[in-house]
Design a protein around this motif. Structure first.
Motif, PDB file in Angstrom:
ATOM      1  N   VAL A   1       0.872  -1.177   0.000  1.00 14.87           N
ATOM      2  CA  VAL A   1       0.000   0.000   0.000  1.00 14.87           C
ATOM      3  C   VAL A   1       0.909   1.228   0.000  1.00 14.87           C
ATOM      4  O   VAL A   1       1.717   1.413   0.907  1.00 14.87           O
ATOM      5  CB  VAL A   1      -0.920   0.005   1.241  1.00 14.87           C
ATOM      6  CG1 VAL A   1      -1.786   1.259   1.244  1.00 14.87           C
ATOM      7  CG2 VAL A   1      -1.791  -1.238   1.258  1.00 14.87           C
ATOM      8  N   GLN A   2       0.803   2.019  -1.065  1.00 17.40           N
ATOM      9  CA  GLN A   2       1.669   3.184  -1.216  1.00 17.40           C
ATOM     10  C   GLN A   2       0.878   4.451  -0.926  1.00 17.40           C
ATOM     11  O   GLN A   2      -0.131   4.722  -1.554  1.00 17.40           O
ATOM     12  CB  GLN A   2       2.241   3.233  -2.638  1.00 17.40           C
ATOM     13  CG  GLN A   2       2.980   1.955  -3.010  1.00 17.40           C
ATOM     14  CD  GLN A   2       3.496   1.995  -4.436  1.00 17.40           C
ATOM     15  OE1 GLN A   2       3.820   3.039  -4.982  1.00 17.40           O
ATOM     16  NE2 GLN A   2       3.565   0.823  -5.061  1.00 17.40           N
ATOM     17  N   LEU A   3       1.382   5.208   0.045  1.00 17.11           N
ATOM     18  CA  LEU A   3       0.668   6.397   0.509  1.00 17.11           C
ATOM     19  C   LEU A   3       1.498   7.622   0.160  1.00 17.11           C
ATOM     20  O   LEU A   3       2.674   7.684   0.490  1.00 17.11           O
ATOM     21  CB  LEU A   3       0.511   6.254   2.034  1.00 17.11           C
ATOM     22  CG  LEU A   3      -0.169   7.333   2.843  1.00 17.11           C
ATOM     23  CD1 LEU A   3      -1.592   7.550   2.382  1.00 17.11           C
ATOM     24  CD2 LEU A   3      -0.155   6.918   4.321  1.00 17.11           C
ATOM     25  N   SER A   4       0.869   8.591  -0.540  1.00  8.97           N
ATOM     26  CA  SER A   4       1.622   9.827  -0.816  1.00  8.97           C
ATOM     27  C   SER A   4       0.765  11.048  -0.485  1.00  8.97           C
ATOM     28  O   SER A   4      -0.458  10.961  -0.384  1.00  8.97           O
ATOM     29  CB  SER A   4       2.113   9.847  -2.263  1.00  8.97           C
ATOM     30  OG  SER A   4       1.028   9.676  -3.132  1.00  8.97           O
ATOM     31  N   PHE A   5       1.445  12.167  -0.297  1.00  8.61           N
ATOM     32  CA  PHE A   5       0.803  13.381   0.230  1.00  8.61           C
ATOM     33  C   PHE A   5       0.989  14.541  -0.728  1.00  8.61           C
ATOM     34  O   PHE A   5       2.011  14.643  -1.405  1.00  8.61           O
ATOM     35  CB  PHE A   5       1.429  13.736   1.590  1.00  8.61           C
ATOM     36  CG  PHE A   5       1.249  12.653   2.616  1.00  8.61           C
ATOM     37  CD1 PHE A   5       0.181  12.694   3.503  1.00  8.61           C
ATOM     38  CD2 PHE A   5       2.120  11.568   2.676  1.00  8.61           C
ATOM     39  CE1 PHE A   5       0.008  11.680   4.431  1.00  8.61           C
ATOM     40  CE2 PHE A   5       1.950  10.560   3.606  1.00  8.61           C
ATOM     41  CZ  PHE A   5       0.889  10.615   4.486  1.00  8.61           C
ATOM     42  N   SER A   6       0.007  15.447  -0.765  1.00  5.66           N
ATOM     43  CA  SER A   6       0.160  16.658  -1.567  1.00  5.66           C
ATOM     44  C   SER A   6       1.190  17.567  -0.891  1.00  5.66           C
ATOM     45  O   SER A   6       1.527  17.376   0.280  1.00  5.66           O
ATOM     46  CB  SER A   6      -1.177  17.383  -1.693  1.00  5.66           C
ATOM     47  OG  SER A   6      -1.634  17.755  -0.406  1.00  5.66           O
TER      48      SER A   6
ATOM     49  N   LYS B   1      -3.849  16.603   1.340  1.00  5.47           N
ATOM     50  CA  LYS B   1      -4.509  15.525   0.588  1.00  5.47           C
ATOM     51  C   LYS B   1      -3.616  14.300   0.483  1.00  5.47           C
ATOM     52  O   LYS B   1      -2.397  14.415   0.480  1.00  5.47           O
ATOM     53  CB  LYS B   1      -4.834  16.008  -0.829  1.00  5.47           C
ATOM     54  CG  LYS B   1      -6.009  16.944  -0.860  1.00  5.47           C
ATOM     55  CD  LYS B   1      -6.394  17.237  -2.286  1.00  5.47           C
ATOM     56  CE  LYS B   1      -7.407  18.357  -2.341  1.00  5.47           C
ATOM     57  NZ  LYS B   1      -7.215  19.217  -3.501  1.00  5.47           N
ATOM     58  N   ILE B   2      -4.267  13.147   0.363  1.00 13.93           N
ATOM     59  CA  ILE B   2      -3.494  11.906   0.196  1.00 13.93           C
ATOM     60  C   ILE B   2      -3.920  11.172  -1.066  1.00 13.93           C
ATOM     61  O   ILE B   2      -5.045  11.335  -1.556  1.00 13.93           O
ATOM     62  CB  ILE B   2      -3.678  10.937   1.388  1.00 13.93           C
ATOM     63  CG1 ILE B   2      -5.171  10.621   1.617  1.00 13.93           C
ATOM     64  CG2 ILE B   2      -3.042  11.476   2.644  1.00 13.93           C
ATOM     65  CD1 ILE B   2      -5.395   9.368   2.443  1.00 13.93           C
ATOM     66  N   GLU B   3      -2.995  10.357  -1.566  1.00 12.63           N
ATOM     67  CA  GLU B   3      -3.288   9.396  -2.628  1.00 12.63           C
ATOM     68  C   GLU B   3      -2.869   8.034  -2.104  1.00 12.63           C
ATOM     69  O   GLU B   3      -1.765   7.898  -1.579  1.00 12.63           O
ATOM     70  CB  GLU B   3      -2.422   9.694  -3.852  1.00 12.63           C
ATOM     71  CG  GLU B   3      -3.027  10.668  -4.831  1.00 12.63           C
ATOM     72  CD  GLU B   3      -2.010  10.999  -5.926  1.00 12.63           C
ATOM     73  OE1 GLU B   3      -1.892  12.188  -6.236  1.00 12.63           O
ATOM     74  OE2 GLU B   3      -1.321  10.059  -6.423  1.00 12.63           O
ATOM     75  N   VAL B   4      -3.752   7.068  -2.230  1.00  9.68           N
ATOM     76  CA  VAL B   4      -3.433   5.720  -1.772  1.00  9.68           C
ATOM     77  C   VAL B   4      -3.457   4.810  -2.997  1.00  9.68           C
ATOM     78  O   VAL B   4      -4.391   4.862  -3.792  1.00  9.68           O
ATOM     79  CB  VAL B   4      -4.461   5.224  -0.719  1.00  9.68           C
ATOM     80  CG1 VAL B   4      -4.049   3.876  -0.158  1.00  9.68           C
ATOM     81  CG2 VAL B   4      -4.607   6.247   0.401  1.00  9.68           C
TER      82      VAL B   4
END
Ligand SMILES: [Zn+2]
Length: 322
Positions: free
Chosen positions: A12-17, A22-25
């Motif tokens: 599960v790759q989690l990134s942030f603005s 905001k997040i993108e999963v």
């Protein structure tokens, strides 16, 4: 926790603005979605996790069976059943908490692939899975406490230009990748368990210097648009009116400062949560456990609604909270 490069499929790759709002999963196995960081945490706070405790007796039974029997071939089938139940729990979160569902399924995938080797300690694996499951409920209470404390500090601060952002420190052990594209750095955190997922969210959320308020009409958290003192949220209920409108009109101000009943409710809730002990598989424990806390909270919330509608008096409500 990785065994081969193929396991990246379940990561599960989690990134942030850039502003951490905001997040993108993303996961090759389970898909992707976007959300605001606040909504992601607030949805988690508001979720009813009693399903975990609904299945606990069956998980206890399997654990006992394997624990007592000691290494027979049937153990693998019982263990398989244990994993299936946990998958059912994970899938029940899919719609409202997809990130939790994904990270929990990744953990189960990891624990199940281990059955390929016959020497695996099934008892230990089940204990690890249970610890992670119960952590979900523990984290929910912890994050809610962080929200409540921050909202109280910010509300009572009279200097509206210099709102404090409480300091919170937490630890996360995981993998983190950095990429650079068209002048922008992007961090990706690999979160293959629920604990890693929510620890990462908490770290990035509190470092974004958020404003948080507890709506004095509906009792839910929201992010005010400015530093001005904001008591009510913009949520619209079934009658088409916002809390802002209804809160201003309400004779019965649900103000935590002026209403001792609400103050008592938040204090009592916090006290009971802090008194909770973790439960273990296969042990009957008589003290205050998290499932009992949930049961208490359900009952109290029902009464609190009646109190807000003036169907019961402040004295009756206080008595109920004792
Ligand atoms: Zn509201």
């Amino acid at each position: 926790m990785r065994h081969s490069p193929d396991d990246m499929y379940y990561d599960v790759q989690l990134s942030f603005s850039a502003d951490n709002k905001k997040i993108e999963v993303f996961s090759y196995a389970y898909g992707e979605y976007e959300n605001t960081l606040f909504d992601e945490l607030n949805n988690f706070i508001e979720y009813d996790f009693s399903i975990i405790y609904k299945y606990k007796p069956e998980l206890d039974r399997i654990y006992n069976t394997i624990y007592d029997r000691n290494e027979t071939f049937d153990d693998i089938f019982e263990y398989q059943r244990f994993i299936e139940i946990c998958e059912t729990i994970a899938k029940s979160f899919e719609e409202q908490l997809p990130g939790l569902s994904m990270s929990l399924q990744t953990l189960l995938e990891d624990k199940y692939s281990l059955t390929d080797c016959l020497n695996i300690d099934l008892v230990l694996a089940m204990e690890e899975i249970w610890e992670e499951l119960e952590s979900i409920a523990v984290m929910q209470g912890d994050i809610e406490s962080l929200f409540y404390d921050l909202s109280e500090v910010q509300k009572s601060n009279t200097d509206r230009k210099n709102i404090p952002f409480s300091q919170h420190y937490t630890t996360i052990v995981t993998e983190m990748n950095l990429s650079y594209n068209e002048g922008v750095f992007k961090y990706t955190v690999i979160t293959d368990t629920p604990r890693q997922f929510y620890a990462a969210l908490v770290i990035f959320f509190f470092s974004s210097q958020p404003l948080i308020s507890l709506c004095e009409y509906c009792g839910r958290y929201f992010t005010p648009k400015s530093k001005k003192l904001t008591l009510y949220c913009d949520r619209v209920s079934s009658d088409g009116k916002t809390c802002k409108v209804k809160g201003a009109r309400s004779k019965h101000k649900n103000n935590t400062e002026s209403d001792p009943v609400l103050k008592k409710f938040y204090q009592e809730k916090h006290r009971r949560y802090m008194a909770c002990e973790r439960s273990k598989l296969a042990f009957d424990y008589d003290g205050q456990t998290i499932d009992k806390y949930y049961y208490w909270l359900d009952n109290v919330k029902e009464q609190l609604e009646k109190y807000k509608r003036s169907e019961i008096t402040a004295e009756e409500m206080m008595e109920f909270l004792q």
